[in-house]
Design a protein around this motif. Structure first.
Motif, PDB file in Angstrom:
ATOM      1  N   GLY A  65      26.225  41.979  23.160  1.00  0.00           N
ATOM      2  CA  GLY A  65      25.941  43.409  23.161  1.00  0.00           C
ATOM      3  C   GLY A  65      25.041  43.783  24.328  1.00  0.00           C
ATOM      4  O   GLY A  65      24.414  42.932  24.955  1.00  0.00           O
ATOM      5  N   GLU A  66      24.986  45.080  24.595  1.00  0.00           N
ATOM      6  CA  GLU A  66      24.203  45.540  25.741  1.00  0.00           C
ATOM      7  C   GLU A  66      22.712  45.241  25.571  1.00  0.00           C
ATOM      8  O   GLU A  66      22.034  44.893  26.537  1.00  0.00           O
ATOM      9  N   ALA A  67      22.214  45.344  24.356  1.00  0.00           N
ATOM     10  CA  ALA A  67      20.795  45.050  24.118  1.00  0.00           C
ATOM     11  C   ALA A  67      20.494  43.579  24.392  1.00  0.00           C
ATOM     12  O   ALA A  67      19.480  43.245  25.003  1.00  0.00           O
ATOM     13  N   ARG A  68      21.366  42.698  23.947  1.00  0.00           N
ATOM     14  CA  ARG A  68      21.158  41.266  24.195  1.00  0.00           C
ATOM     15  C   ARG A  68      21.272  40.949  25.676  1.00  0.00           C
ATOM     16  O   ARG A  68      20.518  40.122  26.195  1.00  0.00           O
ATOM     17  N   VAL A  69      22.210  41.582  26.357  1.00  0.00           N
ATOM     18  CA  VAL A  69      22.360  41.345  27.795  1.00  0.00           C
ATOM     19  C   VAL A  69      21.091  41.772  28.524  1.00  0.00           C
ATOM     20  O   VAL A  69      20.588  41.056  29.400  1.00  0.00           O
ATOM     21  N   LEU A  70      20.550  42.929  28.141  1.00  0.00           N
ATOM     22  CA  LEU A  70      19.328  43.401  28.790  1.00  0.00           C
ATOM     23  C   LEU A  70      18.135  42.501  28.472  1.00  0.00           C
ATOM     24  O   LEU A  70      17.406  42.087  29.381  1.00  0.00           O
TER      25      LEU A  70
END
Length: 157
Positions: A65-70
């Motif tokens: 997910g985008e949060a994990r990637v960030l």
């Protein structure tokens, strides 16, 4: 501070404790806000550059997910250059806060260096400047160690 009377405009607390925190709010806010734009600009540029890297694209392709990637991929790698800027600012905060110290009538290294130079106290000025240089070097060392902890590519070097 003068119009609203919420916080003291200058000076320091004689009693200490929680009363002393009120005297620190305005000087600390002044020093923090002065560098806030530079940190925001460096952080935005570092995160923007990191988001375009191949390992971020690969992390997204693996279904993260985008949060994990960030949080897991982009922010640790983007923190490396921002840490270096913060380390260089440590010396400026210790010795270069002369205007803030004068405005809020706070004793500090900047005021000490200024008084030593104006009073022709060469030894005190040199010792104070050496202390500022030592703080800068220690902050740079701490930033380098933090960079090694954050960036796995630097651990083997």
């Amino acid at each position: 501070a003068v119009t609203l009377g919420w916080l003291p405009a200058a000076g320091s607390s004689e009693t200490g404790g929680a009363d002393a925190l009120g005297f620190l709010v305005l000087p600390v806010a002044t020093l923090a806000i002065a560098n806030l734009a530079a940190y925001a600009r460096h952080s935005a540029a570092a995160v923007g550059a990191t988001l375009g890297e191949p390992w971020v694209t690969a992390a997204r392709a693996r279904g993260n997910g985008e949060a994990r990637v960030l949080l897991r991929h982009a922010f640790p790698n983007a923190a490396v250059p921002v840490l270096q800027v913060a380390a260089l600012d440590a010396g400026a905060l210790v010795g270069g806060a002369l205007i803030t110290e004068t405005l809020f009538a706070r004793p500090g290294m900047g005021k000490l260096i200024y008084d030593a130079v104006m009073g022709n106290d060469t030894n005190l000025a040199l010792i104070a400047l050496l202390l500022v240089a030592l703080v800068t070097m220690l902050a740079t060392l701490a930033a380098d160690l933090a960079q090694r902890a954050l960036d796995p590519r630097l651990r083997d070097a």
